[in-house]
Design a protein around this motif. Structure first.
Motif, PDB file in Angstrom:
ATOM      1  N   GLY A   1     -10.623  45.783  51.398  1.00 22.91           N
ATOM      2  CA  GLY A   1     -10.371  44.478  52.001  1.00 22.91           C
ATOM      3  C   GLY A   1      -9.234  43.650  51.450  1.00 22.91           C
ATOM      4  N   CYS A   2      -8.585  44.089  50.381  1.00 24.49           N
ATOM      5  CA  CYS A   2      -7.405  43.369  49.885  1.00 24.49           C
ATOM      6  C   CYS A   2      -6.189  43.776  50.715  1.00 24.49           C
ATOM      7  CB  CYS A   2      -7.163  43.684  48.412  1.00 24.49           C
ATOM      8  SG  CYS A   2      -8.504  43.187  47.317  1.00 24.49           S
ATOM      9  N   ASP A   3      -5.197  42.911  50.782  1.00 25.43           N
ATOM     10  CA  ASP A   3      -3.970  43.222  51.521  1.00 25.43           C
ATOM     11  C   ASP A   3      -2.846  43.672  50.601  1.00 25.43           C
ATOM     12  OD1 ASP A   3      -4.931  42.444  54.187  1.00 25.43           O
ATOM     13  OD2 ASP A   3      -4.980  40.421  53.358  1.00 25.43           O
ATOM     14  N   ILE A   4      -2.854  43.164  49.378  1.00 27.57           N
ATOM     15  CA  ILE A   4      -1.834  43.522  48.391  1.00 27.57           C
ATOM     16  C   ILE A   4      -2.508  43.634  47.024  1.00 27.57           C
ATOM     17  CG2 ILE A   4       0.329  42.847  47.254  1.00 27.57           C
ATOM     18  CD1 ILE A   4       0.866  41.004  49.674  1.00 27.57           C
TER      19      ILE A   4
ATOM     20  N   CYS B   1      -9.138  33.464  54.481  1.00 28.68           N
ATOM     21  CA  CYS B   1      -7.715  33.662  54.213  1.00 28.68           C
ATOM     22  C   CYS B   1      -7.079  34.648  55.191  1.00 28.68           C
ATOM     23  CB  CYS B   1      -7.517  34.158  52.778  1.00 28.68           C
ATOM     24  SG  CYS B   1      -8.371  35.689  52.383  1.00 28.68           S
ATOM     25  N   ASP B   2      -5.772  34.461  55.378  1.00 35.55           N
ATOM     26  CA  ASP B   2      -4.990  35.386  56.192  1.00 35.55           C
ATOM     27  C   ASP B   2      -4.513  36.573  55.359  1.00 35.55           C
ATOM     28  OD1 ASP B   2      -4.835  33.708  58.690  1.00 35.55           O
ATOM     29  OD2 ASP B   2      -3.857  32.332  57.285  1.00 35.55           O
ATOM     30  N   VAL B   3      -4.290  36.304  54.052  1.00 37.55           N
ATOM     31  CA  VAL B   3      -3.811  37.334  53.136  1.00 37.55           C
ATOM     32  C   VAL B   3      -4.617  37.257  51.845  1.00 37.55           C
ATOM     33  CG1 VAL B   3      -1.835  38.269  51.878  1.00 37.55           C
ATOM     34  CG2 VAL B   3      -1.474  37.142  54.081  1.00 37.55           C
ATOM     35  N   LEU B   4      -5.105  38.395  51.372  1.00 39.30           N
ATOM     36  CA  LEU B   4      -5.843  38.449  50.109  1.00 39.30           C
ATOM     37  C   LEU B   4      -5.044  39.294  49.116  1.00 39.30           C
ATOM     38  CD1 LEU B   4      -8.293  37.810  48.385  1.00 39.30           C
ATOM     39  CD2 LEU B   4      -9.459  39.780  49.392  1.00 39.30           C
TER      40      LEU B   4
ATOM     41  N   THR C   1      -5.027  33.827  49.494  1.00 36.87           N
ATOM     42  CA  THR C   1      -6.009  33.732  48.405  1.00 36.87           C
ATOM     43  C   THR C   1      -5.788  34.852  47.402  1.00 36.87           C
ATOM     44  OG1 THR C   1      -7.669  32.674  49.821  1.00 36.87           O
ATOM     45  CG2 THR C   1      -8.483  33.805  47.867  1.00 36.87           C
ATOM     46  N   GLY C   2      -6.098  34.556  46.149  1.00 32.35           N
ATOM     47  CA  GLY C   2      -5.938  35.543  45.089  1.00 32.35           C
ATOM     48  C   GLY C   2      -7.242  35.833  44.364  1.00 32.35           C
ATOM     49  N   ILE C   3      -7.363  37.038  43.860  1.00 35.13           N
ATOM     50  CA  ILE C   3      -8.455  37.427  42.972  1.00 35.13           C
ATOM     51  C   ILE C   3      -7.867  38.215  41.812  1.00 35.13           C
ATOM     52  CG2 ILE C   3     -10.228  37.455  44.774  1.00 35.13           C
ATOM     53  CD1 ILE C   3     -10.013  40.488  44.874  1.00 35.13           C
ATOM     54  N   VAL C   4      -8.649  38.369  40.752  1.00 33.84           N
ATOM     55  CA  VAL C   4      -8.211  39.111  39.571  1.00 33.84           C
ATOM     56  C   VAL C   4      -9.227  40.225  39.314  1.00 33.84           C
ATOM     57  CG1 VAL C   4      -7.593  38.968  37.130  1.00 33.84           C
ATOM     58  CG2 VAL C   4      -7.233  36.985  38.633  1.00 33.84           C
ATOM     59  N   SER C   5      -8.738  41.406  38.982  1.00 32.01           N
ATOM     60  CA  SER C   5      -9.657  42.536  38.811  1.00 32.01           C
ATOM     61  C   SER C   5      -9.169  43.507  37.750  1.00 32.01           C
ATOM     62  CB  SER C   5      -9.816  43.283  40.144  1.00 32.01           C
ATOM     63  OG  SER C   5      -8.621  43.984  40.447  1.00 32.01           O
ATOM     64  N   GLU C   6     -10.073  44.431  37.399  1.00 28.28           N
ATOM     65  CA  GLU C   6      -9.706  45.588  36.589  1.00 28.28           C
ATOM     66  C   GLU C   6     -10.158  46.878  37.271  1.00 28.28           C
ATOM     67  OE1 GLU C   6      -8.998  44.434  32.109  1.00 28.28           O
ATOM     68  OE2 GLU C   6     -11.142  44.547  32.535  1.00 28.28           O
TER      69      GLU C   6
ATOM     70  N   THR D   1      -0.645  44.109  56.749  1.00 24.63           N
ATOM     71  CA  THR D   1      -0.657  42.652  56.579  1.00 24.63           C
ATOM     72  C   THR D   1       0.093  42.273  55.313  1.00 24.63           C
ATOM     73  OG1 THR D   1      -2.784  42.433  57.716  1.00 24.63           O
ATOM     74  CG2 THR D   1      -2.147  40.633  56.263  1.00 24.63           C
ATOM     75  N   GLY D   2      -0.128  43.036  54.245  1.00 16.78           N
ATOM     76  CA  GLY D   2       0.567  42.782  52.993  1.00 16.78           C
ATOM     77  C   GLY D   2       2.059  42.967  53.112  1.00 16.78           C
ATOM     78  N   ARG D   3       2.470  43.995  53.844  1.00 18.56           N
ATOM     79  CA  ARG D   3       3.901  44.245  54.037  1.00 18.56           C
ATOM     80  C   ARG D   3       4.578  43.070  54.743  1.00 18.56           C
ATOM     81  NH1 ARG D   3       7.722  48.348  54.669  1.00 18.56           N
ATOM     82  NH2 ARG D   3       6.299  50.018  54.102  1.00 18.56           N
ATOM     83  N   ALA D   4       3.919  42.548  55.761  1.00 20.57           N
ATOM     84  CA  ALA D   4       4.481  41.418  56.510  1.00 20.57           C
ATOM     85  C   ALA D   4       4.601  40.183  55.612  1.00 20.57           C
ATOM     86  CB  ALA D   4       3.602  41.106  57.719  1.00 20.57           C
ATOM     87  N   TYR D   5       3.600  39.982  54.746  1.00 19.03           N
ATOM     88  CA  TYR D   5       3.645  38.823  53.848  1.00 19.03           C
ATOM     89  C   TYR D   5       4.735  38.983  52.791  1.00 19.03           C
ATOM     90  CZ  TYR D   5       2.376  35.319  50.427  1.00 19.03           C
ATOM     91  OH  TYR D   5       2.425  34.264  49.559  1.00 19.03           O
ATOM     92  N   ILE D   6       4.870  40.174  52.233  1.00 21.31           N
ATOM     93  CA  ILE D   6       5.904  40.424  51.223  1.00 21.31           C
ATOM     94  C   ILE D   6       7.292  40.209  51.818  1.00 21.31           C
ATOM     95  CG2 ILE D   6       7.010  42.247  49.863  1.00 21.31           C
ATOM     96  CD1 ILE D   6       4.549  41.070  48.533  1.00 21.31           C
TER      97      ILE D   6
END
Length: 358
Positions: free
Chosen positions: A63-66, A30-33, A4-9, A296-301
């Protein structure tokens, strides 16, 4: 795997953003955010009051992964340009859902509005293009950008208005928090990033440099600056000769044709010397730049690297045209810093991402 994706500033991160992250995970399981976040400058046409590295780290801690960076040229455009860059970044990152905040929380209405709004024109603000005055402008822009993707949109009710200055408990808009901070009021109960905010990045501190550029650069060159249209350079030169502060300058430049945000975004293009020609020649976005990630983000990348997506974990891996723009943006952002701090800042810009919790 659900991504899942989100957009932020996160200018700055506040408890409404915390709610957004937690609600997104709850809705999508989601497994990855993945979070795509503006860098040094933001869509409103201002410098971020906190370093992007601090904001990215907070995103991971909450709580975000990447966290990936929205390239400068998209982060500083009106709703359609901003949304294109954000959605394209999430598409490259392989997300299947996006969750965004909405005042109306009516996804069907946003979809219908997206169908009838005109094509993106970078020379105009979204509101000028559509004559739309809704607080859901960015939501509609997301829906337009999602049309040719396989990303499913979801929206959640915003906890407050985008520019709401009121405080409800520990919930306030980023606009309200910035205003309080710059007025030297306590904001520690409103943002966990209070210690990372820097008043020296208020736009007032960029005004002497802006004046110098307007006074010394040839009109022909100023005409070539991105977003500079229909003699706006003449109005800006005149106002710069009359105004002693950035606020009075912006106020003087505003007209029926040019909104405050449009003026402020044009100022950023002057500060970064971004031209219409280089924006016109810019290739479609094909890379993502990682600012921060966890295990978690590293594994997904690691999996994503098997695709054709350009994954820039170091600055020199960003495609040249985008890299040059982003470096100029970093250099412009650093104007209020001392010489020593500026060199250290640029050195950090050229380094790799932050690893959180590894």
């Amino acid at each position: 795997m659900k991504v899942t994706g989100i957009v932020s500033e996160y200018n700055p991160f506040h408890y409404g953003h915390q709610y957004h992250i937690h609600k997104t995970r709850e809705l999508t399981q989601c497994d990855v955010l993945i979070n795509v976040m503006s860098g040094h400058f933001v869509q409103r046409g201002e410098a971020s009051l906190a370093y992007k590295w601090d904001r990215a780290r907070k995103g991971i801690e909450e709580g975000c992964d990447i966290v990936i960076e929205l390239p400068y040229i998209y982060a500083t455009q009106s709703a359609d340009g901003f949304a294109y860059g954000a959605i394209r970044s999430l598409q490259l990152a392989g997300v299947d859902h996006i969750v965004f905040g909405s005042e109306s929380n009516d996804l069907d209405a946003l979809k219908q509005m997206a169908e009838i709004t005109p094509a993106y024109d970078p020379s105009k603000s979204f509101a000028q293009s559509t004559q739309m005055q809704s607080n859901d402008i960015l939501g509609v822009a997301y829906m337009k950008a999602l049309k040719d993707t396989n990303i499913t949109p979801l929206c959640i009710k915003r906890t407050n208005g985008y520019h709401d200055l009121a405080v409800k408990g520990n919930i306030a808009s980023a606009t309200g928090i910035r205003q309080r901070f710059l007025q030297k009021e306590d904001v520690s109960f409103l943002t966990p990033l209070s210690e990372a905010l820097h008043a020296r990045f208020a736009m007032e501190h960029y005004y002497p440099y802006l004046q110098m550029l307007l006074f010394t650069q040839a009109k022909q060159h100023l005409e070539s600056i991105f977003l500079m249209e229909e003699g706006l350079e003449n109005r800006m030169i005149t106002c710069a000769k009359q105004c002693t502060t950035m606020k009075s300058f912006v106020d003087a430049c505003i007209s029926k044709r040019y909104t405050r945000s449009r003026i402020q975004r044009t100022i950023l293009q002057i500060l970064t010397q971004t031209t219409k020609q280089e924006v016109k020649q810019l290739s479609d976005l094909q890379h993502i730049r990682i600012l921060a990630m966890n295990e978690t983000g590293r594994a997904y990348i690691k999996q994503l690297k098997k695709t054709e997506v350009i994954i820039a974990s170091r600055f020199n891996q960003i495609p040249k045209a985008y890299r040059e723009m982003d470096l100029r943006a970093a250099s412009a952002y650093a104007i209020p810093l001392s010489s020593e701090e500026r060199l250290s800042f640029i050195k950090k810009e050229l380094q790799s991402f932050i690893q959180v919790g590894l």
